[in-house]
Design an enzyme around this catalytic site. Structure first.
Site, PDB file in Angstrom:
ATOM      1  N   ASP A 266      14.906  -0.492   0.450  1.00 39.26           N
ATOM      2  CA  ASP A 266      15.753  -0.629   1.629  1.00 39.26           C
ATOM      3  C   ASP A 266      16.793  -1.712   1.338  1.00 39.26           C
ATOM      4  OD1 ASP A 266      16.410  -0.197   4.405  1.00 39.26           O
ATOM      5  OD2 ASP A 266      15.289  -1.968   4.924  1.00 39.26           O
TER       6      ASP A 266
ATOM      7  N   LYS B 172       0.824  -1.199   0.000  1.00 40.94           N
ATOM      8  CA  LYS B 172       0.000   0.000   0.000  1.00 40.94           C
ATOM      9  C   LYS B 172       0.866   1.260   0.000  1.00 40.94           C
ATOM     10  CE  LYS B 172      -2.935  -2.481   3.200  1.00 40.94           C
ATOM     11  NZ  LYS B 172      -3.309  -2.522   4.625  1.00 40.94           N
TER      12      LYS B 172
HETATM   13  P1  IMP Z   1      13.171  -3.903   0.997  1.00 41.66           P
HETATM   14  O1  IMP Z   1      12.683  -5.222   0.488  1.00 41.66           O
HETATM   15  O2  IMP Z   1      14.021  -4.037   2.232  1.00 41.66           O
HETATM   16  O3  IMP Z   1      13.877  -3.075  -0.068  1.00 41.66           O
HETATM   17  O4  IMP Z   1      11.948  -3.091   1.537  1.00 41.66           O
HETATM   18  C1  IMP Z   1      11.000  -2.562   0.756  1.00 41.66           C
HETATM   19  C2  IMP Z   1       9.703  -2.379   1.533  1.00 41.66           C
HETATM   20  O5  IMP Z   1       9.901  -2.311   2.939  1.00 41.66           O
HETATM   21  C3  IMP Z   1       9.076  -1.074   1.135  1.00 41.66           C
HETATM   22  O6  IMP Z   1       8.157  -1.251   0.087  1.00 41.66           O
HETATM   23  C4  IMP Z   1       8.389  -0.621   2.405  1.00 41.66           C
HETATM   24  O7  IMP Z   1       7.071  -1.087   2.425  1.00 41.66           O
HETATM   25  C5  IMP Z   1       9.171  -1.267   3.529  1.00 41.66           C
HETATM   26  N1  IMP Z   1      10.111  -0.314   4.165  1.00 41.66           N
HETATM   27  C6  IMP Z   1      11.449  -0.282   4.084  1.00 41.66           C
HETATM   28  N2  IMP Z   1      11.977   0.743   4.788  1.00 41.66           N
HETATM   29  C7  IMP Z   1      10.927   1.400   5.325  1.00 41.66           C
HETATM   30  C8  IMP Z   1      10.817   2.585   6.161  1.00 41.66           C
HETATM   31  O8  IMP Z   1      11.796   3.262   6.537  1.00 41.66           O
HETATM   32  N3  IMP Z   1       9.552   2.933   6.499  1.00 41.66           N
HETATM   33  C9  IMP Z   1       8.442   2.255   6.103  1.00 41.66           C
HETATM   34  N4  IMP Z   1       8.501   1.158   5.321  1.00 41.66           N
HETATM   35  C10 IMP Z   1       9.734   0.724   4.939  1.00 41.66           C
END
Ligand code: IMP
Ligand code: MG
Length: 187
Positions: A110, A48
């Site tokens: 992230d 979302k």
């Molecule tokens: P990744 O797989 O670690 O790259 O994370 C991606 C997903 O994690 C994003 O689509 C967000 O929904 C969530 N996410 C990562 N960092 C944050 C943050 O600082 N705040 C809120 N959601 C985060």
């Protein structure tokens, strides 16, 4: 008075104000417009978190452009602030992406696992082209290398909420982006 009963504010400092977000989305829209020229495009928002980004990005593109909007949903975190390392598709797109110019629209990258998963999944479905457009990037946190074609803003090393981003489903409605205080995060 019992000090534990004092309510502390979990929302920390503002990281990006609404006008800074708007300017970044405007730049993303301009860059996309330059690259796509008059090609039709399908924006695929990742629910979302990218809810507001998709809405604003779509309106930052030329009004008469051939733009379609679809969504998918993934779960990568559960309710925690740390990735489980596992990405699950909760909802697929409504329309086929085959032969289309697809832009994945994501709130934040992230560790990169979510975008990596989505790029592999969507690439396997033979789109005409596949791009990724991300509002916030934490490049220093990568576990996997992912290509981001359009990046809005460099995020500080903190958990950020607002403008679609949540902590346990809260704070998505904030018109700005703010840190969540460290103590408020479940370990
Ligand atoms: P990744 O797989 O670690 O790259 O994370 C991606 C997903 O994690 C994003 O689509 C967000 O929904 C969530 N996410 C990562 N960092 C944050 C943050 O600082 N705040 C809120 N959601 C985060
Ligand atoms: Mg999220």
């Amino acid at each position: 008075m019992n000090p534990n009963s004092v309510t502390r504010e979990p929302l920390g400092a503002i990281v990006f104000h609404a006008d800074e977000i708007a300017a970044a989305v405007g730049r993303l829209g301009q860059a996309l417009t330059n690259d796509l020229r008059d090609e039709p495009v399908l924006l695929v928002g990742v629910l979302k978190g990218a809810l507001f980004l998709v809405a604003d990005l779509a309106r930052a593109l030329p009004p008469r452009a051939d733009i379609r909007i679809d969504f998918l949903a993934v779960a990568s975190y559960g309710n925690s602030t740390r990735s489980s390392g596992e990405v699950r598709l909760l909802k697929d797109t409504s329309e086929s992406i085959e032969g289309k110019n697809v832009v994945i629209v994501e709130d934040i990258v992230d560790n990169g696992l979510t975008l990596d998963y989505l790029q592999r999944l969507l690439a396997s479905r033979n789109p005409a082209s596949l791009r990724s457009c991300v509002l916030l990037d934490k490049p220093y946190r990568r576990l996997v290398d992912v290509t981001i074609d359009y990046t809005g803003l460099l995020a500080p090393d903190a958990f950020i909420v607002g403008y679609g981003l949540d902590y346990q489903e809260k704070y998505r409605n904030l018109p700005y982006l703010a840190r969540l205080e460290e103590w408020a995060l479940e370990s």
